[in-house]
Design a protein around this motif. Structure first.
Motif, PDB file in Angstrom:
ATOM      1  N   ALA A 167       0.866  -1.174   0.000  1.00  0.00           N
ATOM      2  CA  ALA A 167       0.000   0.000   0.000  1.00  0.00           C
ATOM      3  C   ALA A 167       0.899   1.218   0.000  1.00  0.00           C
ATOM      4  O   ALA A 167       1.812   1.321   0.827  1.00  0.00           O
ATOM      5  CB  ALA A 167      -0.906   0.010   1.228  1.00  0.00           C
ATOM      6  N   ARG A 168       0.677   2.114  -0.930  1.00  0.00           N
ATOM      7  CA  ARG A 168       1.516   3.304  -1.034  1.00  0.00           C
ATOM      8  C   ARG A 168       0.658   4.557  -1.019  1.00  0.00           C
ATOM      9  O   ARG A 168      -0.351   4.635  -1.713  1.00  0.00           O
ATOM     10  CB  ARG A 168       2.350   3.240  -2.319  1.00  0.00           C
ATOM     11  N   LEU A 169       1.074   5.525  -0.214  1.00  0.00           N
ATOM     12  CA  LEU A 169       0.387   6.809  -0.161  1.00  0.00           C
ATOM     13  C   LEU A 169       0.993   7.731  -1.216  1.00  0.00           C
ATOM     14  O   LEU A 169       2.201   7.959  -1.228  1.00  0.00           O
ATOM     15  CB  LEU A 169       0.537   7.435   1.231  1.00  0.00           C
ATOM     16  N   VAL A 170       0.151   8.245  -2.093  1.00  0.00           N
ATOM     17  CA  VAL A 170       0.608   9.025  -3.241  1.00  0.00           C
ATOM     18  C   VAL A 170      -0.077  10.387  -3.258  1.00  0.00           C
ATOM     19  O   VAL A 170      -1.291  10.477  -3.068  1.00  0.00           O
ATOM     20  CB  VAL A 170       0.301   8.274  -4.555  1.00  0.00           C
ATOM     21  N   ALA A 171       0.708  11.429  -3.477  1.00  0.00           N
ATOM     22  CA  ALA A 171       0.140  12.773  -3.597  1.00  0.00           C
ATOM     23  C   ALA A 171      -0.599  12.884  -4.924  1.00  0.00           C
ATOM     24  O   ALA A 171      -0.216  12.297  -5.923  1.00  0.00           O
ATOM     25  CB  ALA A 171       1.246  13.822  -3.521  1.00  0.00           C
ATOM     26  N   LYS A 172      -1.701  13.639  -4.936  1.00  0.00           N
ATOM     27  CA  LYS A 172      -2.447  13.839  -6.177  1.00  0.00           C
ATOM     28  C   LYS A 172      -2.900  15.292  -6.263  1.00  0.00           C
ATOM     29  O   LYS A 172      -2.836  16.044  -5.292  1.00  0.00           O
ATOM     30  CB  LYS A 172      -3.658  12.916  -6.246  1.00  0.00           C
TER      31      LYS A 172
ATOM     32  N   SER B 213      10.084  14.417   0.366  1.00  0.00           N
ATOM     33  CA  SER B 213       9.396  14.040  -0.866  1.00  0.00           C
ATOM     34  C   SER B 213       8.427  12.898  -0.590  1.00  0.00           C
ATOM     35  O   SER B 213       8.639  12.081   0.294  1.00  0.00           O
ATOM     36  CB  SER B 213      10.407  13.596  -1.920  1.00  0.00           C
ATOM     37  N   ILE B 214       7.389  12.850  -1.395  1.00  0.00           N
ATOM     38  CA  ILE B 214       6.409  11.780  -1.306  1.00  0.00           C
ATOM     39  C   ILE B 214       6.069  11.362  -2.724  1.00  0.00           C
ATOM     40  O   ILE B 214       6.142  12.160  -3.660  1.00  0.00           O
ATOM     41  CB  ILE B 214       5.153  12.256  -0.536  1.00  0.00           C
ATOM     42  N   TYR B 215       5.742  10.095  -2.915  1.00  0.00           N
ATOM     43  CA  TYR B 215       5.387   9.606  -4.248  1.00  0.00           C
ATOM     44  C   TYR B 215       4.269  10.464  -4.825  1.00  0.00           C
ATOM     45  O   TYR B 215       3.320  10.819  -4.137  1.00  0.00           O
ATOM     46  CB  TYR B 215       4.947   8.148  -4.183  1.00  0.00           C
ATOM     47  N   GLY B 216       4.411  10.792  -6.108  1.00  0.00           N
ATOM     48  CA  GLY B 216       3.418  11.617  -6.774  1.00  0.00           C
ATOM     49  C   GLY B 216       3.895  13.037  -7.014  1.00  0.00           C
ATOM     50  O   GLY B 216       3.443  13.691  -7.945  1.00  0.00           O
ATOM     51  N   LEU B 217       4.807  13.530  -6.183  1.00  0.00           N
ATOM     52  CA  LEU B 217       5.376  14.853  -6.418  1.00  0.00           C
ATOM     53  C   LEU B 217       6.382  14.755  -7.558  1.00  0.00           C
ATOM     54  O   LEU B 217       7.200  13.844  -7.592  1.00  0.00           O
ATOM     55  CB  LEU B 217       6.081  15.382  -5.167  1.00  0.00           C
ATOM     56  N   LYS B 218       6.344  15.709  -8.457  1.00  0.00           N
ATOM     57  CA  LYS B 218       7.209  15.624  -9.634  1.00  0.00           C
ATOM     58  C   LYS B 218       8.688  15.637  -9.284  1.00  0.00           C
ATOM     59  O   LYS B 218       9.498  15.018  -9.959  1.00  0.00           O
ATOM     60  CB  LYS B 218       6.883  16.765 -10.602  1.00  0.00           C
ATOM     61  N   GLN B 219       9.054  16.353  -8.220  1.00  0.00           N
ATOM     62  CA  GLN B 219      10.477  16.461  -7.901  1.00  0.00           C
ATOM     63  C   GLN B 219      10.975  15.331  -7.008  1.00  0.00           C
ATOM     64  O   GLN B 219      12.157  15.247  -6.718  1.00  0.00           O
ATOM     65  CB  GLN B 219      10.773  17.814  -7.239  1.00  0.00           C
ATOM     66  N   ALA B 220      10.079  14.436  -6.581  1.00  0.00           N
ATOM     67  CA  ALA B 220      10.459  13.412  -5.610  1.00  0.00           C
ATOM     68  C   ALA B 220      11.560  12.496  -6.127  1.00  0.00           C
ATOM     69  O   ALA B 220      12.496  12.159  -5.405  1.00  0.00           O
ATOM     70  CB  ALA B 220       9.228  12.586  -5.227  1.00  0.00           C
ATOM     71  N   SER B 221      11.447  12.074  -7.395  1.00  0.00           N
ATOM     72  CA  SER B 221      12.428  11.138  -7.938  1.00  0.00           C
ATOM     73  C   SER B 221      13.813  11.762  -8.023  1.00  0.00           C
ATOM     74  O   SER B 221      14.827  11.116  -7.746  1.00  0.00           O
ATOM     75  CB  SER B 221      11.987  10.651  -9.315  1.00  0.00           C
ATOM     76  N   ARG B 222      13.864  13.026  -8.424  1.00  0.00           N
ATOM     77  CA  ARG B 222      15.146  13.731  -8.517  1.00  0.00           C
ATOM     78  C   ARG B 222      15.794  13.857  -7.141  1.00  0.00           C
ATOM     79  O   ARG B 222      17.009  13.648  -6.980  1.00  0.00           O
ATOM     80  CB  ARG B 222      14.930  15.112  -9.145  1.00  0.00           C
TER      81      ARG B 222
END
Length: 261
Positions: free
Chosen positions: A91-96, A174-183
């Motif tokens: 289960a993953r919490l993702v920003a939207k 950072s949280i999954y779903g934010l565009k800059q999170a991976s960077r």
């Protein structure tokens, strides 16, 4: 600095970030509670929230006037082995609802993904030199990255604070779903792994190499999956211990099923 990858590619990576060989069960929180596997789903939701707390992802604060918080949602996945058996519930919490303006809300947005050609070359080296090949997974990898912007998010469904439901989450990481999170995750990983003596590949920056005399180890980063190919078992385990001391890692042992292969 590397320029931002085109929007189409970013969207693909964001969808892929919480896929990684997982099957999307497309279920809601209410459906999870009513399912026959409800106990397993609720357990992994609690684990995700614990990761958020342990990583200090947000503070609960009053929402400033004139500010609209972004939403968030739960993504439920099952991970399968090569035979199609369910081996893991996730289960993953993702920003939207995040519509950033480049240069204001976020900077670079690409994910740390080694190329498939590089992967094939390394697999050839593994076979030719009979290298040890192990796999590790970074749990909640993106939560390791800091963010420079001020972002407010609603509290996660089913985990709202009982006495502070009117508060919102002010994100600190950072949280999954934010565009800059991976960077941000890649920047953190690069700082950590190079401090341990690994050198980044000049052609594919998500592949690292370390020599110790005649011994060597190759590290391949694919978002939050890590492959380690080494000529020496001792060097392999030394690297594993280092990674586990810096990140919340899951040791998957000998690699047998990688990136769907």
């Amino acid at each position: 600095m590397r320029s931002t990858i085109s929007d189409d590619y970013v969207v693909y990576l964001q969808e892929h970030e919480f896929d990684m060989g997982l099957e999307d069960d497309s279920i809601s929180v209410s459906q999870v509670k009513q399912s026959s596997d409800s106990e397993k789903w609720i357990e992994v939701m609690k684990n995700e929230m614990k990761s958020m707390k342990d990583n200090g992802v947000w503070d609960l604060v009053e929402l400033p006037k004139g500010v609209k918080p972004i939403g968030c949602k739960w993504i439920f996945k099952t991970k399968q082995d090569s035979k199609g058996n369910i081996v893991r519930y996730m289960a993953r919490l993702v920003a939207k609802g995040f519509t950033p303006k480049e240069g204001i809300d976020y900077k670079e947005t690409f994910s740390p993904v080694s190329s498939k050609d590089s992967f094939r070359i390394i697999m050839t080296l593994v076979a030719h030199y009979d290298l040890e090949l192990h796999q590790m997974d970074v749990k909640t990898a993106f939560l390791n990255g800091n963010i420079d912007e001020t972002i407010y998010m609603v509290q996660p469904e089913n985990f709202e604070s009982n006495d502070s439901k009117q508060l919102v989450c002010r994100l600190k990481r950072s949280i999954y779903g934010l565009k800059q999170a991976s960077r941000q995750w890649y920047r953190k990983f690069d700082q950590v792994i190079t401090s341990f003596g690994f050198k980044e590949n000049t052609v594919d920056q998500y592949i690292y190499l370390k020599f110790n005399g005649s011994k060597f180890i190759i590290l391949v980063l694919y978002v939050d999956d890590i492959l380690l190919a080494s000529s020496d078992v001792g060097l392999l385990h030394e690297t594993k211990r280092f990674l586990s001391s810096k990140f919340d890692m899951k040791d998957l042992g000998n690699a047998s099923f990688v990136l769907g292969i």
